[in-house]
Design an enzyme around this catalytic site. Sequence first.
Site, short mmCIF file in Angstrom:
data_model
loop_
_atom_site.label_atom_id
_atom_site.label_comp_id
_atom_site.label_asym_id
_atom_site.label_seq_id
_atom_site.Cartn_x
_atom_site.Cartn_y
_atom_site.Cartn_z
N GLU A 86 33.45 44.07 43.54
CA GLU A 86 34.18 43.00 44.21
C GLU A 86 33.23 42.24 45.15
O GLU A 86 32.39 42.84 45.83
CB GLU A 86 35.32 43.65 44.99
CG GLU A 86 36.16 42.73 45.84
CD GLU A 86 37.21 43.50 46.64
OE1 GLU A 86 38.15 42.86 47.14
OE2 GLU A 86 37.10 44.74 46.75
N LYS A 158 42.70 38.05 43.02
CA LYS A 158 43.25 39.28 43.56
C LYS A 158 44.66 39.06 44.08
O LYS A 158 44.90 38.22 44.95
CB LYS A 158 42.32 39.80 44.66
CG LYS A 158 42.69 41.16 45.23
CD LYS A 158 41.63 41.58 46.25
CE LYS A 158 41.92 42.93 46.88
NZ LYS A 158 40.88 43.30 47.88
N CYS A 191 40.28 45.98 43.39
CA CYS A 191 40.41 46.85 44.56
C CYS A 191 41.85 47.20 44.90
O CYS A 191 42.48 48.00 44.23
CB CYS A 191 39.68 46.22 45.74
SG CYS A 191 39.25 47.43 47.03
#
Length: 625
Positions: A86, A158, A191
């Site tokens: 990331e 995300k 994540c």
Amino acid sequence: MNYRGFFVVLFLLSLVLLPFQTNAVTTKVVEINDQKQEESGDYSPIKVASIQYNPTFKKPDKNIKELYREFEKAFKNGAKLAVAPEMATTGYMFENREGIAPFVEQIPGPTTKIFRKLAAEYDSYIVFGMPEKDADSNLYYNSSVLIGPEGLVGKYRKMHLWETDAYWAARGDAEVEVYDTELGKVAMNICMDSAYYETARTAAVKGADILAFPTNSSAQTISALPARAQQNGLYILSANRSNTEKGFHMVGASAIWSPHGEKLAEAPYSPDAENDINETKTIYGYVNPDHYRNVNKEMLGERRPELYKELSQFIQPWDSRASTESQRVNAMALQYSPILGDKKANQKKVHRLIEEEISKAKDTDLIVLPELSFTGPVTGKSINTIYSLSERDKGKTFSFMSKLAKKHKVNIVYGVIERENNQLYNSAILLNEKGEWKGKYRKTHLDNEEKRWATPGDSLPVFNVEGLGKIGLLIGDDVRFPESSGVLSSKRADMIAVPVSWSGEYSGYMEINPNLSENQYPDNAVVLWDAVAIGAQAYTIFANFVGSEQGFKGSSGLYTLDPLYGLDQPVTGSSKHEEAVTFELNTIQAEHWFNQEKLLQSRHPLYYEPLIQNQNIIQNSAEAK
């Protein structure tokens, strides 16, 4: 010349001079690629790589040059897909929009153009994270990109942000997409997304074979990946960092997971800032297209979307039905070896265990028994035999258990073959401490054997019990469907009780690096059982049989909200011996950094719609080929 144009010129010049430059970052290739290579069938296994790379904060020129070199090394070593962390181009710990503004760019843009040439040269695929600027809205996103030989294949913004991202990024504004590639169908999560089963689940329901997972994780998100692999039948490639940036430590342990939750490869673990691993570590494994279709993937066809509608609801922060007071609960999970089909013998055994164990345990509030507690599984038995073992509501077994509950002033959950209007159900019954009927749950996700004789239930209820709070019930294979516990969580279950009869036919024991958890898991902790508790943020009690001719694996006990950062610790019994597994818990952890309230407040139901659709949109990529 603008900033980006000047950068591209410098980058191309640096490639010419690269062989003559000194590399300030040491690179180590960790070759684990042949240890668990899966046997080939119709398709050859595909070599893949996870690059545990540590970018320099606010140095995109340097990071992109180094990433280019690392991807190229992986491709020269035979990888056809490589994943990096990331925010790999810039670093992660930006404080606000102003701080990251000089480093955001559009996708596609200059950075993706650079890596497009590399992917084309090696006929391979690249995934990494970077900050994105939307051209129309000027919003910023924590994004990942998938680049292939033909150029930019797709991007992902995300969806579930952590606090650090939220200071500068907008949350993702679209569902998880799945992209067709020469390797199969590929999706991306980033994540914190893995703390919410819905993101990987959406990818799977849309037909993904491989989930690329760039992350900057301190433990939580990479610990969830074995469950995400098993729940969805996906290969997962995680790429983490292994150093410290502005006080935030990332633990490494990048890994490649099989669709059965096996760890195929793992990069080194970094426990703390004093043990940062700054050099790049690249691990290798294989994905096998012959295994894109697997038993876990096929279970997606057994989902019950009509039962999951609550997943679309967002009641926070006004949910007045949630419990407000934590309850101190002393609980017990009974595990014993059943005498299959002999109700009287099993009642006698249960009576003895309860009488013996409750005298040792202080003020027991709740006892949970295994699935079909007094018959054991009825696999292979005739319908007539199964019918003879069934009971109507409040039959003889109810009377027997009611007396025990009343005598010992204890709430009890047990399982029976229930009969109503000549239909049979695999049911769990909840009694209160007065021996009164509080409710029942009929198993909603039946296995193939149960379909032969049982009717599936049609609801996922939660019951309010004085002294316990709100308790939800599941049974056995229900744990293979994370939507089940997701619905119970949305209904604010403080605890979940799960009678099971588990012989290892699904899931397996935890394979995460044991050092990831501050309070370590027992050796026989089961992945999908843990996923129920953490995914719902509700303390969850499992009661299983042990031994017998069916090889039950015991391991009954308590699964908790957060052993990773030291809040609590799972407790499991033996995998071989009869016993009562006892434990204490406080049902609500209102002050903890992550709990059910925060989980529900940070969900994004708008983008979970594929999970509640009554259509099967799963398309196996191997079949598509």
